[in-house]
Design an enzyme around this catalytic site. Sequence first.
Site, short mmCIF file in Angstrom:
data_model
loop_
_atom_site.label_atom_id
_atom_site.label_comp_id
_atom_site.label_asym_id
_atom_site.label_seq_id
_atom_site.Cartn_x
_atom_site.Cartn_y
_atom_site.Cartn_z
N ASP A 34 31.87 -16.70 9.49
CA ASP A 34 30.61 -17.32 9.92
C ASP A 34 30.82 -18.17 11.17
OD1 ASP A 34 29.70 -16.14 7.69
OD2 ASP A 34 29.18 -17.99 6.61
N TYR A 37 30.53 -16.23 14.30
CA TYR A 37 29.14 -15.89 14.59
C TYR A 37 28.43 -17.11 15.18
CZ TYR A 37 24.34 -14.36 13.96
OH TYR A 37 23.04 -14.02 14.20
N ASP A 38 28.63 -18.26 14.52
CA ASP A 38 27.95 -19.48 14.98
C ASP A 38 28.34 -19.84 16.40
OD1 ASP A 38 26.76 -19.61 12.56
OD2 ASP A 38 28.12 -21.11 11.72
N SER A 83 -0.73 1.98 -3.92
CA SER A 83 0.09 1.49 -5.03
C SER A 83 0.58 2.69 -5.82
CB SER A 83 -0.69 0.52 -5.89
OG SER A 83 -1.74 1.20 -6.50
N LEU A 84 1.21 2.46 -6.93
CA LEU A 84 1.83 3.54 -7.69
C LEU A 84 1.27 3.60 -9.10
CD1 LEU A 84 5.56 2.93 -6.75
CD2 LEU A 84 4.24 4.95 -6.16
N GLU A 116 14.45 5.65 -6.67
CA GLU A 116 14.75 4.36 -6.04
C GLU A 116 14.41 3.23 -7.01
OE1 GLU A 116 11.99 4.45 -2.85
OE2 GLU A 116 12.90 6.23 -1.99
N LYS A 118 12.69 -0.01 -8.24
CA LYS A 118 11.45 -0.64 -7.84
C LYS A 118 11.72 -2.13 -7.73
CE LYS A 118 6.53 -0.75 -8.88
NZ LYS A 118 6.27 -2.18 -8.94
N ASP A 120 11.33 -6.00 -7.14
CA ASP A 120 10.25 -6.90 -7.52
C ASP A 120 10.09 -7.95 -6.44
OD1 ASP A 120 8.25 -7.68 -9.09
OD2 ASP A 120 9.46 -8.55 -10.68
N ARG A 139 0.69 -6.39 2.45
CA ARG A 139 -0.10 -5.25 2.02
C ARG A 139 -1.57 -5.64 1.82
NH1 ARG A 139 -0.77 -3.59 -3.56
NH2 ARG A 139 -1.55 -1.47 -3.63
N GLU A 176 10.00 -3.57 0.86
CA GLU A 176 9.81 -4.73 0.00
C GLU A 176 10.65 -5.89 0.55
OE1 GLU A 176 7.74 -3.86 -2.40
OE2 GLU A 176 7.94 -5.31 -4.03
N TYR A 228 11.41 1.50 2.07
CA TYR A 228 11.29 2.63 1.15
C TYR A 228 10.31 3.72 1.60
CZ TYR A 228 7.51 -0.33 -0.69
OH TYR A 228 6.41 -1.13 -0.81
N LYS A 293 9.89 9.91 -6.53
CA LYS A 293 9.00 10.51 -5.53
C LYS A 293 9.38 11.97 -5.33
CE LYS A 293 8.89 6.09 -3.14
NZ LYS A 293 9.41 5.28 -2.04
N LYS A 317 8.31 1.93 -15.52
CA LYS A 317 8.56 0.49 -15.65
C LYS A 317 9.54 0.19 -16.77
CE LYS A 317 6.10 -2.09 -13.50
NZ LYS A 317 4.68 -2.38 -13.45
N CYS A 411 22.70 -38.28 -32.60
CA CYS A 411 23.10 -36.88 -32.75
C CYS A 411 22.52 -36.29 -34.03
CB CYS A 411 24.63 -36.79 -32.78
SG CYS A 411 25.21 -35.14 -33.18
N CYS A 414 25.77 -35.64 -36.50
CA CYS A 414 26.63 -36.66 -37.09
C CYS A 414 26.03 -38.06 -36.99
CB CYS A 414 28.01 -36.64 -36.42
SG CYS A 414 27.96 -37.19 -34.71
N CYS A 429 26.30 -36.27 -27.42
CA CYS A 429 26.71 -37.02 -28.60
C CYS A 429 28.08 -37.60 -28.31
CB CYS A 429 26.76 -36.07 -29.79
SG CYS A 429 27.78 -36.66 -31.14
N CYS A 435 32.09 -35.32 -34.97
CA CYS A 435 30.84 -34.55 -35.05
C CYS A 435 31.17 -33.10 -35.42
CB CYS A 435 30.15 -34.62 -33.69
SG CYS A 435 28.69 -33.61 -33.58
S1 IVH Z 1 6.51 3.45 -2.77
C1 IVH Z 1 2.83 5.57 -1.75
N1 IVH Z 1 8.92 2.64 -3.39
O1 IVH Z 1 5.72 -1.20 -5.85
C2 IVH Z 1 3.98 4.85 -2.33
N2 IVH Z 1 7.09 1.16 -3.77
O2 IVH Z 1 2.68 -0.26 -6.87
C3 IVH Z 1 3.84 3.38 -2.27
N3 IVH Z 1 7.74 -1.03 -4.65
O3 IVH Z 1 3.59 -2.93 -4.07
C4 IVH Z 1 4.98 2.59 -2.65
N4 IVH Z 1 9.91 -0.64 -4.70
O4 IVH Z 1 5.76 -2.75 -2.84
C5 IVH Z 1 7.60 2.33 -3.36
N5 IVH Z 1 11.09 2.04 -3.84
C6 IVH Z 1 9.80 1.73 -3.82
C7 IVH Z 1 9.31 0.48 -4.24
C8 IVH Z 1 7.94 0.23 -4.21
C9 IVH Z 1 8.95 -1.52 -4.94
C10 IVH Z 1 6.46 -1.75 -4.82
C11 IVH Z 1 5.56 -1.66 -3.64
C12 IVH Z 1 4.16 -1.67 -4.19
C13 IVH Z 1 4.35 -1.38 -5.63
C14 IVH Z 1 3.65 -0.08 -5.96
#
Ligand code: IVH
Length: 677
Positions: A34, A37-38, A83-84, A116, A118, A120, A139, A176, A228, A293, A317, A411, A414, A429, A435
């Site tokens: 580091d 780099y610094d 969304s998915l 992949e 997912k 969070d 989004r 993400e 992604y 996918k 999920k 405690c 004891c 304690c 004890c």
């Molecule tokens: S694909 C058309 N891939 O999950 C496909 N989404 O409900 C759209 N998420 O808010 C998303 N990891 O941010 C995709 N490997 C991944 C993901 C991913 C997390 C999240 C995404 C979205 C939610 C989908």
Amino acid sequence: MEQREAAERAGHLRQQLDQWNYQYYVLDDPTVPDAEYDRGLQELQAIEAQYPELIDPQSPTQRVGAAPLAQFQQVTHQVPMLSLDNAFDARDMQAFNRRLLERLSLPDAQLEFACEPKLDGIAVSLLYRHGVLERGATRGDGTTGEDITQNVRTIRSIPLRLRGSGFPDVLEVRGEIYMPRDGFERMNRQARERGEKPFVNPRNAAAGSLRQLDARITATRPLQMCSYSVGLVEGGRLPDRHSEILRCLAQWGLRINAESAVVTGIDACDAYYQSLAARRAGLPYDIDGIVFKVNALDLQQRLGFVSRAPRWAIARKFPAQEEVTRLLDVEFQVGRTGAITPVARLEPVFVGGVTVSNATLHNADEIARLGVQIGDTVVVRRAGDVIPQVVSVLVERRPAGATAIVFPTRCPDCGSPVEREEGEAVWRCVGGLVCSAQRKAAIKHYASRRAMDVEGLGDKLVDQLVDEGLVTRLSGLYDLTLTQLVALERMGEKSALNLIDALERSKTTTLARFIFALGIREVGETTARNLAQAFGSWEALLAASESDYLAVQDVGPVVADHLVQFFDAPGNLEEVAALRRAGVTWPDIDTANANALPLAGQTWVVTGKLEALSRDEAKALLQGLGAKVAGSVSAKTDCLVAGPGAGSKLVRARALDVTVIDESALLEALAQHGVTV
Ligand code: IVH
């Protein structure tokens, strides 16, 4: 420096810093310390201060965060951010596959799927024009999001300019933004120390950090980005398979998930799900499922969309890690060091894949912070193998009869007074070995697998032995007789014999295990090992001074102080003497030759499933030979031991040209150094 020379130097430094950044934040493989780099960054800052006209908005110095905004501007996503659909079990996945095959009129096909994790976190869109990051956006509702360009620019794994060439003129990268767990823990620890409110989970922390009008705050937060997919693409072409597109993104300097894989057929999707589910707790970030996918873009196109989700993808999920339940009561448990931990008794609830009826409330400060009362509806979190925790209270659901939680002043075991040291959150304690709760906990720790490893001496049995008055101190374990054991409830002759046998075997141990087994405060396995290596014998450890302790790796003032206190208390030394009289023994370590250990200076990583040994055992044996055993593969790794099921570590090792061996080669290597399993 003249301007021309300065411009040249600035260009060189930027290139160098970008490269280091990329290795550190995108490849997770730092190449320089580091400090180096610094120094580079400071030099560049100095040049830019002297010649402001040389400042380039894509310079690594421009990641510190701009002046606060009054509000975020709205942005419209030209290609909506979808969304998915969700799947919750293997049946849902089969149904997904059937729908795909039917719609494609390919009844018997085995489709290729990109898999992949997912993540969070928060979905974002990054717009690159001619390779330069132009805009970052949330989004939002999928059509309209917020402009968070200032904030995303502070995230080091997001390139301000793409690497290499061949990218489309306009390229919208989607992914993400998340907060890895270690960064989250660190940030929350600091928040607690400052008396501020910690974040409930990494996702909330990421969201809160990103939606800062003052990007200078975002800049201090440990955020990361993983790509992604792509959105808008103009003036260029991308490959025709999803997995290949991700590969391109990686080449252009974006981070993609190391766990990504391509599999064929829906059953292989299940296998991928199972294997990642098993490793989920060990991942450095939170995931809430797996995204599958259809890999071929022409098939994706044929499948199209329904309302807001594509037909060609699904998120399977994991069972929820947070659930809502009621706090029925709070009990106070006394630990090995006398620490009193409030434990929440809950209405049983299914969370994180198991039924939970107890959760920790940590300490009195945490109860105050949560503002929780008995009768409250609470949010319980159970992630991986971590002890379930109460993370928040739904105050608006508080019933009329809710009662305050009263922390005990004596405690519960004891009756001794409880005390808390200045600056500490924990009440203890003061009863020590008077004890019985502390005695039980000390014996359980001593007998545990990573300490003296007394097989068959489980928690229930220890409780029984202490309650019956058969064992009052650690060394008392070795005085147990067959007659005494057989007389215990639920104890057969065979188990009693086995236990006597296991106690006998436990006597031959290592100095490191013995130090760990004593349960000295803050002396965990690693510290115990470092102490054993540094001093070599019990006598040398005992004769050492506080400053000698401080010279040992990982030992700070707190640990050194606990060591001194432990050795100053006469009862402890007497107990160690009694254990040694009972036959507890270990070989001393030749500290002068510690560096001559055959694997000294080497870094090993162990991954996948092993047959003859557990991973922990393999790790301990390697450490015994002087190797450092790390959790992740880097260019500095000397050898990766990979068993069946090895995943990203193996891929990485191959990419970095690290030696890879299997378990039988490991056993051979160990045997060469005189270790047989
Ligand atoms: S694909 C058309 N891939 O999950 C496909 N989404 O409900 C759209 N998420 O808010 C998303 N990891 O941010 C995709 N490997 C991944 C993901 C991913 C997390 C999240 C995404 C979205 C939610 C989908």
